[in-house]
Design an enzyme around this catalytic site. Sequence first.
Site, PDB file in Angstrom:
ATOM      1  N   LYS A 126       0.868  -1.190   0.000  1.00  0.00           N
ATOM      2  CA  LYS A 126       0.000   0.000   0.000  1.00  0.00           C
ATOM      3  C   LYS A 126       0.893   1.224   0.000  1.00  0.00           C
ATOM      4  CE  LYS A 126      -4.498   0.753   0.264  1.00  0.00           C
ATOM      5  NZ  LYS A 126      -5.600  -0.132  -0.127  1.00  0.00           N
ATOM      6  N   ASP A 166      -6.884   4.153  -4.617  1.00  0.00           N
ATOM      7  CA  ASP A 166      -7.542   3.980  -3.323  1.00  0.00           C
ATOM      8  C   ASP A 166      -8.204   5.344  -3.056  1.00  0.00           C
ATOM      9  OD1 ASP A 166      -7.646   1.891  -0.975  1.00  0.00           O
ATOM     10  OD2 ASP A 166      -7.318   3.782   0.025  1.00  0.00           O
TER      11      ASP A 166
HETATM   12  N1  GLU Z   1      -7.318   0.051  -3.055  1.00  0.00           N
HETATM   13  C1  GLU Z   1      -8.027  -1.125  -3.395  1.00  0.00           C
HETATM   14  C2  GLU Z   1      -8.036  -2.069  -2.229  1.00  0.00           C
HETATM   15  O1  GLU Z   1      -8.086  -1.627  -1.098  1.00  0.00           O
HETATM   16  C3  GLU Z   1      -7.555  -1.743  -4.707  1.00  0.00           C
HETATM   17  C4  GLU Z   1      -6.115  -2.166  -4.734  1.00  0.00           C
HETATM   18  C5  GLU Z   1      -5.631  -2.627  -6.096  1.00  0.00           C
HETATM   19  O2  GLU Z   1      -6.414  -2.691  -7.022  1.00  0.00           O
HETATM   20  O3  GLU Z   1      -4.435  -2.933  -6.189  1.00  0.00           O
HETATM   21  O4  GLU Z   1      -8.047  -3.273  -2.347  1.00  0.00           O
END
Ligand code: GLU
Length: 447
Positions: A126, A166
């Site tokens: 992340k 996100d």
């Molecule tokens: N931010 C999204 C999540 O919390 C998507 C992450 C992604 O597609 O890599 O899963």
Amino acid sequence: MRAEIKEFMDALKAKTVGEPEFHQAVEEVIETVWDTYQANPKYKANKILEKMVVPERVIKFRVPWVDDKGEVQINVGYRVQFNSAIGPYKGGLRFHPSVTEGQLKFLGFEQTFKNSLTTLPMGGGKGGADFDPTGKSDNEVMRFCQSFMTELCKHIGADTDVPAGDVGVGGREIGYLFGQYKRIRNEFVGVLTGKNREFGGSRIRPEATGYGALYFVQHVLHHAGKDIKGKTVAISGFGNVAWGAAKKATELGAKVIAVSGPDGVCHIPAGMNAEMIEYMLELRASNKNIVAPMADKFSGVTFTPGKKAWSIKCDIALPCAFQNELNENDAKELLANGTWCCCEVSNMGCTAEAIHTFQAAGILFAPGKAVNAGGVSVSGLEMSQNSERYSWTAEEVDQKLGQIMKDIHDTCVEFGKQPDGRIDYVKGANIGGFIKVAEAMCAQGHV
Ligand code: GLU
């Protein structure tokens, strides 16, 4: 809390002071996987849990940029590369003023388990920055994204780490980030997901988190002998995730009677129609972060300032905005109003107390890492399409998404079945996600 778990948590807290969200995320997992861990000498000998709570790498960097007035602004950027046991780091980027290393550690930790549940080969990561997109011009957002990627591009790659969106990072930001990566590295690769269709984005990716969540809700309801048709749904948020959830819920015959923003809640007793749902995207794109204008634009919508979606009587509550957005008092208010199902669509949308309140009342509850896994799943499918330089039809992607959400539900049932036949989805998701990562970590030695 059991003494051994308290001891584990105390040791972690002493080493990670000032990261309460990370502690909350870890505690929820530890409490549910502890027995599985203890029962497996291999996991213990490899100190898998102790390893799992330490990110493989945290990158922290300065992000300088110049605003429209010519003033220099400085933000802090991060990428937390949490766990690569089952695939390249994968997870979104969050642009929000509250972003800290601790917040991204909680999200990266959750992502590791979520990605494991998807059945696709993706590790957990992340990133983001404490940049506030509210009120920023398009040019400011572009300059910020370019500065951010100028550093980030040294640490990511299609087979290393693949970020996505996100909170605060949507298609526009991904476009600017991708453009800058391509310019600096001189390679056109699937290094980010959530791209526009014209340059490698997958069909259904914008809808995926919300659609996947509703597919999961359907399985939860069917398993409990219920049907979503005609049920009332309250949703928090009005971003991409809330939009997809409202769209699919309505398509499946439910009535979305509430949407909320930081400014208050819109009550729509007749249920949202297609025009209102599409208007959510316009509201989000306005960069003002308010939901009130919906009541000015549409008749039959009442806006109440300062109230949450959880103040509206509903059958099903879907937190779709931010962590800890639904607390113990909200849970009690929902229960008093007769709510019988809550599925977290946001990451860790409920406080630990709220979850315990729902569980004690015996209502259906499912955690974000299972419910919202559709988003990252279609990101995984975007990676596959980019690798084979091909794109699948919307039907193909939607069908695969549906199958993945069914598989995640099956995993939750397998590991979360209680003696009385009910499903503890928190336990099921955590144990299911944990075992795959733990096995891979054991096989790879002390790395
Ligand atoms: N931010 C999204 C999540 O919390 C998507 C992450 C992604 O597609 O890599 O899963």
